[in-house]
Design an enzyme around this catalytic site. Structure first.
Site, PDB file in Angstrom:
ATOM      1  CE  LYS A  50      -1.600   3.042   2.655  1.00 20.92           C
ATOM      2  NZ  LYS A  50      -1.718   4.222   1.799  1.00 20.92           N
ATOM      3  CD  GLU A  84      13.066   4.405   8.068  1.00 22.50           C
ATOM      4  OE1 GLU A  84      13.141   5.248   8.994  1.00 22.50           O
ATOM      5  OE2 GLU A  84      12.945   4.676   6.887  1.00 22.50           O
ATOM      6  CD  GLU A 128      10.624  13.268  11.161  1.00 18.37           C
ATOM      7  OE1 GLU A 128       9.613  12.699  11.620  1.00 18.37           O
ATOM      8  OE2 GLU A 128      11.365  12.723  10.333  1.00 18.37           O
ATOM      9  CB  CYS A 150      12.863   9.793   8.392  1.00 12.82           C
ATOM     10  SG  CYS A 150      13.422   8.510   7.267  1.00 12.82           S
TER      11      CYS A 150
HETATM   12  P1  ADP Z   1       3.630  10.807   6.548  1.00 17.49           P
HETATM   13  O1  ADP Z   1       3.620  11.812   7.626  1.00 17.49           O
HETATM   14  O2  ADP Z   1       4.967  10.559   5.927  1.00 17.49           O
HETATM   15  O3  ADP Z   1       2.539  10.935   5.555  1.00 17.49           O
HETATM   16  P2  ADP Z   1       2.222   8.589   7.650  1.00 17.49           P
HETATM   17  O4  ADP Z   1       2.698   7.735   8.759  1.00 17.49           O
HETATM   18  O5  ADP Z   1       1.000   9.389   7.856  1.00 17.49           O
HETATM   19  O6  ADP Z   1       3.473   9.468   7.324  1.00 17.49           O
HETATM   20  O7  ADP Z   1       2.017   7.751   6.339  1.00 17.49           O
HETATM   21  C1  ADP Z   1       2.879   6.708   5.918  1.00 17.49           C
HETATM   22  C2  ADP Z   1       2.043   5.634   5.259  1.00 17.49           C
HETATM   23  O8  ADP Z   1       1.145   5.111   6.237  1.00 17.49           O
HETATM   24  C3  ADP Z   1       1.154   6.112   4.125  1.00 17.49           C
HETATM   25  O9  ADP Z   1       1.076   5.092   3.155  1.00 17.49           O
HETATM   26  C4  ADP Z   1      -0.169   6.328   4.791  1.00 17.49           C
HETATM   27  O10 ADP Z   1      -1.249   6.262   3.893  1.00 17.49           O
HETATM   28  C5  ADP Z   1      -0.198   5.175   5.760  1.00 17.49           C
HETATM   29  N1  ADP Z   1      -1.101   5.326   6.905  1.00 17.49           N
HETATM   30  C6  ADP Z   1      -1.503   6.449   7.515  1.00 17.49           C
HETATM   31  N2  ADP Z   1      -2.341   6.176   8.534  1.00 17.49           N
HETATM   32  C7  ADP Z   1      -2.467   4.825   8.574  1.00 17.49           C
HETATM   33  C8  ADP Z   1      -3.187   3.895   9.408  1.00 17.49           C
HETATM   34  N3  ADP Z   1      -3.947   4.293  10.424  1.00 17.49           N
HETATM   35  N4  ADP Z   1      -3.067   2.573   9.146  1.00 17.49           N
HETATM   36  C9  ADP Z   1      -2.293   2.136   8.131  1.00 17.49           C
HETATM   37  N5  ADP Z   1      -1.598   2.953   7.327  1.00 17.49           N
HETATM   38  C10 ADP Z   1      -1.683   4.275   7.541  1.00 17.49           C
END
Ligand code: ADP
Length: 478
Positions: free
Chosen positions: A173, A249, A381, A283
């Site tokens: 995903k 990560e 961050e 990061c």
């Molecule tokens: P960023 O701040 O880099 O967008 P996120 O942690 O929000 O970091 O997103 C990283 C990945 O995790 C993306 O693919 C995002 O769609 C996914 N993501 C965000 N929230 C969730 C969740 N509750 N469960 C699973 N995946 C998630």
């Protein structure tokens, strides 16, 4: 304009609910493509396909898997320009950086493929003559990969290449903002001969629904995630219900120490390369720059001079070094950090302004001095092009300041003193330490963090190990 569906069981198909969503170019605000908006039903199909494909893929010889990964490497490299353009259009980073990322992404595929041939068990001498102890390595099963938007290609290959090398099948995903690079990549893997069901891709806007479905499914035995610490903690809790293996990560808050004996020109060049890459949206970008008192003014001057020369604009244009931020939230966060710092006494030496028009957001490359620990920017961050400079007196103090963080991903320092280099490298509580090196990431080295920056390592043989189970076989000879 690119239009993509979901890639499940070797074929492109629309989302079960027929929905699609638009992918925007952060440099222009215009639509660059469309991707399927997958949901629970699609994830279930993808997991089923991965589960079905597992026996055959894991049953291939290491050599067969390695050959396919080698062909995937060749495919990616021969489509470097096309992939780089897609990446810059949907993510915003300068085209030269996108080209670099595509090669970096391909390197994980090449390395992991080679490692497939070196997944070895062992035999251990038994305590009695009538027993044999064998240790086998086996793939964990179906693996899920959830990836972020800041490195749309390499965060995917860094997970799926070692997974495939180990014999796992995967459901990926990608981030909602950058599905197109992911789609094109998966297509190239398929063209290289990766069989149906081995890589499945579900794009979509409802990340938590997709995530929940992957995490709840007991057939998924491993989750590999790159993203925020906040989401990483959610996934870690969700993984507990089915006790999945996890690699996380997560965020970082990298310190960059410049000691008084450093070559200041070189150190400033590395700070610029490290800090302003991807407009500060990585990061491992330095978030805290600590300079020894006696050279602080001189260093800040050099850093400011170099920062001033960075051209900001659309990453497709020649010479642009700073692209747009990914979205309005990102810009608001950077702006808030700079405002908070200035309100608490920081001085803007260069940059400092947010430039937003409609849904396009830039932030000038910025250097701040007279920074102190009460400021948000030294705690959270920033994920933007802002370099806060603080001073230190002694080596001991520098190490304490650097380690004073809940994060522990990457740290950097510059010195010409060999004894100090060894002392400081050993004392820093970080998974990656760059000694006179601001850009250490490479496919064959272990990438990952201490503390709240994550669990597990990606890259090289460490990355492959994360997708393996260890089986102990005890044989009685009586
Ligand atoms: P960023 O701040 O880099 O967008 P996120 O942690 O929000 O970091 O997103 C990283 C990945 O995790 C993306 O693919 C995002 O769609 C996914 N993501 C965000 N929230 C969730 C969740 N509750 N469960 C699973 N995946 C998630």
């Amino acid at each position: 304009m690119e239009r993509y569906g979901l890639f499940i069981d070797g074929a492109w198909r629309p989302a079960e609910n027929g929905e699609t969503y638009e992918v925007l170019n952060p440099a222009t605000g215009k639509v660059v493509g469309q991707s399927a908006d997958g949901s629970e039903a699609d994830v279930k199909k993808a997991v089923e396909a991965a589960h079905r494909a597992f026996p055959e893929w894991s049953g291939k010889t290491a050599r067969e898997r390695a050959d396919i990964l080698r062909r995937a490497y060749d495919q990616i490299v021969s489509h470097k320009e096309e992939l780089a353009k897609i990446m810059t259009l949907e993510q915003g980073k300068p085209l030269a950086e996108s080209r670099g990322e595509v090669q970096y992404a391909a390197d994980f595929v090449e390395w992991s493929g080679e490692e497939a041939k070196r997944i070895c068990g062992e035999t251990i001498p038994a305590s009695t003559p009538d027993k044999r102890i064998w240790v086998h390595k086996q793939p964990v099963g179906v693996a899920a990969a959830i990836t972020p938007w800041n490195f749309p290609a390499s965060m995917i290959t860094r997970k799926i290449a070692p997974a495939l090398a180990a014999g796992c099948t995967v459901v990926v995903k990608p981030a909602q903002q950058t599905p197109l690079t992911a789609c094109r990549l998966v297509e190239l893997f398929h063209q290289a001969g990766v069989p149906a069901g081995v890589i499945n891709l579900v794009t979509g806007t409802n990340a938590s629904a997709i995530g929940n479905t992957l995490l709840e499914d007991e057939r998924v035995r491993k989750i590999s995630f790159t993203g925020s610490t906040e989401v990483g903690k959610i996934l870690m809790k969700q993984a507990a219900d089915t006790v999945k293996k996890i690699s996380l990560e997560l965020g970082g808050h990298a310190p960059f120490l410049i000691f008084g004996d450093a070559d200041l020109e070189q150190a400033a060049d590395e700070v610029v390369a490290n800090k302003f890459r991807n407009a500060g949206q990585t990061c491992v970008c330095a978030n805290r720059i600590y300079v020894q008192e006696e050279i602080a003014d001189r260093f800040s001057e050099i850093l400011a001079e170099k920062t001033k020369t960075l051209k900001m604009g659309n990453g497709m244009e020649e010479g642009v070094k700073i692209g747009p931020l990914i979205d309005g939230d990102a810009a608001a966060k950077v702006e808030q950090h700079v405002k908070d710092a200035v309100d608490k006494g920081a001085k803007v030496v260069v940059g400092g302004r947010r430039i937003s028009e409609g849904n396009v957001h830039f932030f000038e490359p910025t250097v701040l001095t007279e920074v102190n620990d009460d400021m948000l920017i030294l705690e959270e961050e920033t994920f933007g092009p802002v370099a806060p400079v603080q001073t230190f007196r002694t080596e001991k103090q520098a190490i304490e300041m650097a380690n004073n963080s809940r994060y522990g991903l990457a740290a950097y320092f510059y010195t010409k003193d060999l004894s100090r280099a060894i002392r400081v490298a050993e004392k820093l509580e970080f998974g990656i330490v760059g000694v006179n090196d601001g850009v250490p990431s490479t496919a064959q080295a272990p990438f990952g963090g201490f503390k709240e920056s994550g669990l597990g390592r990606e890259g090289g043989r460490y990355g492959v190990e994360e997708f393996l189970e260890t089986k102990y076989i005890s044989i009685g000879l009586k």
